[in-house]
Design a protein around this motif. Structure first.
Motif, short mmCIF file in Angstrom:
data_model
loop_
_atom_site.label_atom_id
_atom_site.label_comp_id
_atom_site.label_asym_id
_atom_site.label_seq_id
_atom_site.Cartn_x
_atom_site.Cartn_y
_atom_site.Cartn_z
N MET A 30 -9.79 0.60 4.40
CA MET A 30 -8.97 0.68 5.61
C MET A 30 -9.32 1.91 6.44
SD MET A 30 -4.80 0.80 5.98
CE MET A 30 -4.67 2.46 5.32
N THR A 31 -9.60 3.03 5.77
CA THR A 31 -9.79 4.28 6.49
C THR A 31 -11.26 4.66 6.68
OG1 THR A 31 -9.69 5.56 4.42
CG2 THR A 31 -7.62 5.15 5.58
N GLY A 32 -12.15 4.18 5.80
CA GLY A 32 -13.54 4.59 5.86
C GLY A 32 -13.83 5.87 5.09
N HIS A 33 -12.82 6.40 4.37
CA HIS A 33 -13.05 7.59 3.53
C HIS A 33 -13.87 7.22 2.30
CE1 HIS A 33 -10.61 10.63 5.49
NE2 HIS A 33 -9.62 9.78 5.62
N LEU A 34 -14.56 8.22 1.73
CA LEU A 34 -15.20 8.08 0.44
C LEU A 34 -14.25 8.55 -0.64
CD1 LEU A 34 -18.77 9.47 1.27
CD2 LEU A 34 -18.02 7.08 1.20
N ARG A 35 -14.35 7.98 -1.84
CA ARG A 35 -13.42 8.30 -2.92
C ARG A 35 -13.40 9.80 -3.21
NH1 ARG A 35 -11.12 4.89 -6.41
NH2 ARG A 35 -12.57 3.26 -5.73
N GLY A 45 -14.19 9.14 11.06
CA GLY A 45 -15.12 9.02 12.18
C GLY A 45 -14.49 9.28 13.53
N GLY A 46 -13.22 9.71 13.53
CA GLY A 46 -12.50 9.91 14.78
C GLY A 46 -11.54 8.77 15.06
N GLY A 47 -10.53 9.06 15.85
CA GLY A 47 -9.53 8.04 16.14
C GLY A 47 -8.47 7.98 15.06
N ALA A 48 -7.56 7.07 15.20
CA ALA A 48 -6.45 6.93 14.25
C ALA A 48 -6.12 5.46 14.08
CB ALA A 48 -5.22 7.70 14.73
N LYS A 49 -5.44 5.16 12.99
CA LYS A 49 -5.06 3.78 12.69
C LYS A 49 -3.54 3.73 12.47
CE LYS A 49 -7.72 0.94 10.85
NZ LYS A 49 -8.64 0.08 10.09
N LEU A 50 -2.89 2.79 13.14
CA LEU A 50 -1.44 2.62 12.99
C LEU A 50 -1.14 1.89 11.68
CD1 LEU A 50 1.34 2.93 14.43
CD2 LEU A 50 1.00 0.61 15.31
N VAL A 51 -0.22 2.48 10.89
CA VAL A 51 0.12 1.89 9.59
C VAL A 51 1.63 1.98 9.37
CG1 VAL A 51 -2.08 2.50 8.52
CG2 VAL A 51 -0.17 4.10 8.36
N ILE A 52 2.11 1.22 8.41
CA ILE A 52 3.42 1.44 7.82
C ILE A 52 3.18 2.09 6.47
CG2 ILE A 52 5.42 0.33 6.74
CD1 ILE A 52 5.40 -1.73 8.90
N VAL A 53 3.85 3.22 6.21
CA VAL A 53 3.67 3.95 4.95
C VAL A 53 5.02 4.09 4.27
CG1 VAL A 53 3.90 6.19 6.12
CG2 VAL A 53 2.77 6.06 3.88
N ALA A 54 4.98 4.03 2.94
CA ALA A 54 6.19 4.24 2.13
C ALA A 54 5.77 4.96 0.86
CB ALA A 54 6.88 2.91 1.81
N GLY A 55 6.68 5.74 0.28
CA GLY A 55 6.39 6.48 -0.94
C GLY A 55 7.35 6.14 -2.06
N GLN A 56 6.82 5.98 -3.26
CA GLN A 56 7.63 5.67 -4.43
C GLN A 56 7.29 6.64 -5.55
OE1 GLN A 56 10.11 3.41 -4.80
NE2 GLN A 56 10.43 4.29 -6.83
N PRO A 57 8.27 7.43 -6.07
CA PRO A 57 7.98 8.34 -7.18
C PRO A 57 7.65 7.58 -8.46
CG PRO A 57 10.33 8.33 -6.71
CD PRO A 57 9.67 7.52 -5.63
N GLU A 109 -2.88 -2.06 12.67
CA GLU A 109 -3.84 -2.04 13.77
C GLU A 109 -4.08 -3.42 14.36
OE1 GLU A 109 -5.62 0.29 16.46
OE2 GLU A 109 -4.47 0.93 14.70
N PRO A 110 -4.25 -4.48 13.52
CA PRO A 110 -4.41 -5.82 14.13
C PRO A 110 -3.20 -6.20 14.98
CG PRO A 110 -5.09 -5.85 11.83
CD PRO A 110 -4.46 -4.51 12.06
N ARG A 111 -1.99 -5.82 14.51
CA ARG A 111 -0.80 -6.16 15.30
C ARG A 111 -0.80 -5.39 16.62
NH1 ARG A 111 5.11 -4.15 13.67
NH2 ARG A 111 4.43 -2.41 14.99
N ARG A 112 -1.19 -4.09 16.55
CA ARG A 112 -1.20 -3.30 17.78
C ARG A 112 -2.20 -3.88 18.77
NH1 ARG A 112 -1.56 3.21 17.80
NH2 ARG A 112 -3.55 2.90 16.69
N LYS A 113 -3.38 -4.28 18.30
CA LYS A 113 -4.37 -4.86 19.19
C LYS A 113 -3.88 -6.18 19.78
CE LYS A 113 -8.39 -2.72 16.97
NZ LYS A 113 -9.62 -2.96 16.19
N ALA A 114 -3.23 -6.99 18.92
CA ALA A 114 -2.71 -8.28 19.40
C ALA A 114 -1.62 -8.06 20.44
CB ALA A 114 -2.17 -9.09 18.23
#
Length: 505
Positions: free
Chosen positions: A180-185, A229-241, A258-263
């Motif tokens: 989703m982000t393009g990061h390396l592990r 690589g620059g830019g940002a991605k819209l997400v829903i985030v939640a945290g669970q201990p 992001e697909p919803r935002r583009k749509a």
């Protein structure tokens, strides 16, 4: 020269009976080992953890134990002989926690996971070890659960990361997050929550930071993940201990918006283009709700046609403003729409704001606007056309009362303009006799009864009888109507040979 006293075994220095009574009922497994590497005793829990019922099956000595059970670390690295916990404890090594997988000799896969610690009992007088103890916990279930969690975490397509609460460093990241982000592990696992800020631009960011510090559940919120690589991605985030390996952690899960935002952006642009086109259209148009027919928009052409401006008609139904000339027209149109049908060129009369009537062709199209089911109305003013058609029909009626001074081609054209469409279920030319077709051909040539009688060589009454039968068969009562009926069916008067009576003998 001083000589050290020989090492005394537990058998020579103590009675095992009291020690056995103490440890027999413990949930932890306890194995007592003599300094001479003999296995002295094991409680029931220790035996069960090795799948045996008697001490002899566990092994009478350290060597026998090592031969019957193969140990390896959790990273699949097999233990050498000197690394076995039982060997280390006999050698006097003290350790607080060693986790090993235990495999029965001859088997391929491990049966148990043991967590082992050591204890050395010294002779109170001389300080020499009189007994060494191996304390074993069966942690198989815990590590199996962790393995299942690890597998499901990595296989789960939903993006997720886990951070350790002690230092807020990421300790696990799954493939979904990396994709989703393009990061390396390795880029993620060396960073903290604020290096790769999963709460960036969060709508409840301060609350989330408080919950993270307290190790409490973080509610769902929209946030933006900064991309490498620059830019940002819209997400829903939640945290669970969660607890992982005995350490408090926080599991962050994400849904990619992001697909919803583009749509939504594409839909917004599409609706904006539609609105501009709608307002600029030269055709009178209105938009109303499909349920209840309340208007939500009209264009300038609609206002010019009806006199109703947007402020006075929006929020009201067409019936409420009495746009339809009659209740029958309204019921007919609304019934078609409620039945799921779109209108195409439906002729109807509407009432303008000043009271005058307008003949229109009404067309409708079901559309979705802003997520709501709507109807697009289009009106074509045909009032002038209808008036012109009436004038033309009246003129044709007038001139065809006397066709003697018209050329045959002009009369044919006028008849076709005035004539109705052929009725497929009515009479046809085949229903006429040969003599009746001859009479009809002479009628189409503009001849009166006397001329027809002379042409056929028959009496005038006979002609009148033929004409009456023709009228009755084709459903007309005038000569011009009969001629129009014939021409509407492609009847050519010149194609019929008219023969006098004497020629048929």
């Amino acid at each position: 020269m001083l000589v050290s006293p020989p090492l005394k075994t537990l058998r020579e220095t103590a009675d095992l009976r009291h020690l056995r009574q103490i440890v027999a009922g413990l949930d932890e497994g306890v194995i007592l080992i003599d300094p001479d590497e003999t296995l002295l005793w094991a409680n029931d829990a220790a035996l069960a953890m090795h799948g045996v019922a008697r001490l002899e099956e566990l092994g009478r000595t350290v060597d026998e134990y090592r031969a019957r059970f193969q140990l390896r670390y959790r990273n699949n690295h097999r233990l050498e002989a000197d690394d076995y916990p039982i060997e280390r404890v006999v050698a006097g090594d003290s350790f607080s926690e060693v986790v090993v997988e235990v495999t029965v000799a001859g088997e391929e896969h491990p049966r148990w996971v043991h967590q082992v610690r050591s204890l050395v009992l010294n002779d109170s007088d001389e300080g020499a070890p009189s007994c060494v103890v191996l304390v074993v916990q069966d942690v198989t279930a815990r590590f199996e659960a962790e393995d299942r969690f690890e597998q499901s975490f990595n296989a789960n397509p939903a993006p997720a990361v886990i951070c350790r609460l002690a230092d807020l460093r990421y300790v696990k990241v799954n493939q979904g997050f990396l994709e989703m982000t393009g990061h390396l592990r390795e880029q993620v696992l060396c960073k903290t929550v604020y290096d790769i800020d999963v709460l960036r631009e969060g709508e409840k960011r301060e609350l989330a930071k408080e919950r993270l510090a307290e190790g409490r559940t973080i509610p769902q919120m929209e946030a933006e993940l900064e991309l490498p690589g620059g830019g940002a991605k819209l997400v829903i985030v939640a945290g669970q201990p969660i607890d992982m390996g005995g350490e408090p952690c926080m599991l962050f899960t994400f849904a990619d918006l992001e697909p919803r935002r583009k749509a939504e952006a594409a839909l917004r642009h599409s609706e904006e283009r539609f609105t501009r086109t709608f307002q600029m259209a030269p055709v009178p148009m209105a938009i109303g709700a499909r349920d209840g027919h309340l208007l939500c928009e009209v264009n300038d052409s609609f206002t010019a046609l009806t006199g109703y401006g947007a402020p006075e008609i929006i929020g009201r139904s067409l019936a409420d403003v009495r746009l339809w000339a009659s209740d029958e027209v309204r019921a007919d149109i609304e019934g078609a729409i409620e039945g799921g049908h779109d209108l195409r060129g439906h002729e109807a009369r509407i009432g303008a704001r000043d009271g005058h009537r307008i003949d229109c062709l009404v067309s409708t199209e079901a559309i979705t606007l802003g997520g709501d089911a709507c109807v697009l109305w289009a009106f074509q003013d045909i009032t002038q056309r209808k008036a012109t058609e009436l004038e033309l029909v009246e003129a044709i009626e007038a001139v065809m009362k006397d066709t003697s001074w018209f050329s045959r081609s002009i009369m044919d054209k006028l008849a076709r303009l005035r004539a109705p469409q052929a009725d497929e279920d009515g009479a046809s030319l085949d229903d006429l006799t040969a003599r009746e077709r001859e009479v009809l051909a002479l009628i189409c040539q503009g001849k009166d009864d006397k001329s027809i009688a002379r042409a056929l060589g028959v009496a005038g009454n006979t002609v009148r009888n033929h004409v009456a039968r023709i009228y009755a068969k084709i459903g007309v009562n005038r000569r011009t109507a009969a001629a129009a009926w014939a021409r509407a069916r492609g009847f050519e008067s010149g194609a019929v040979a008219v023969r006098p009576r004497e020629d048929r003998r």
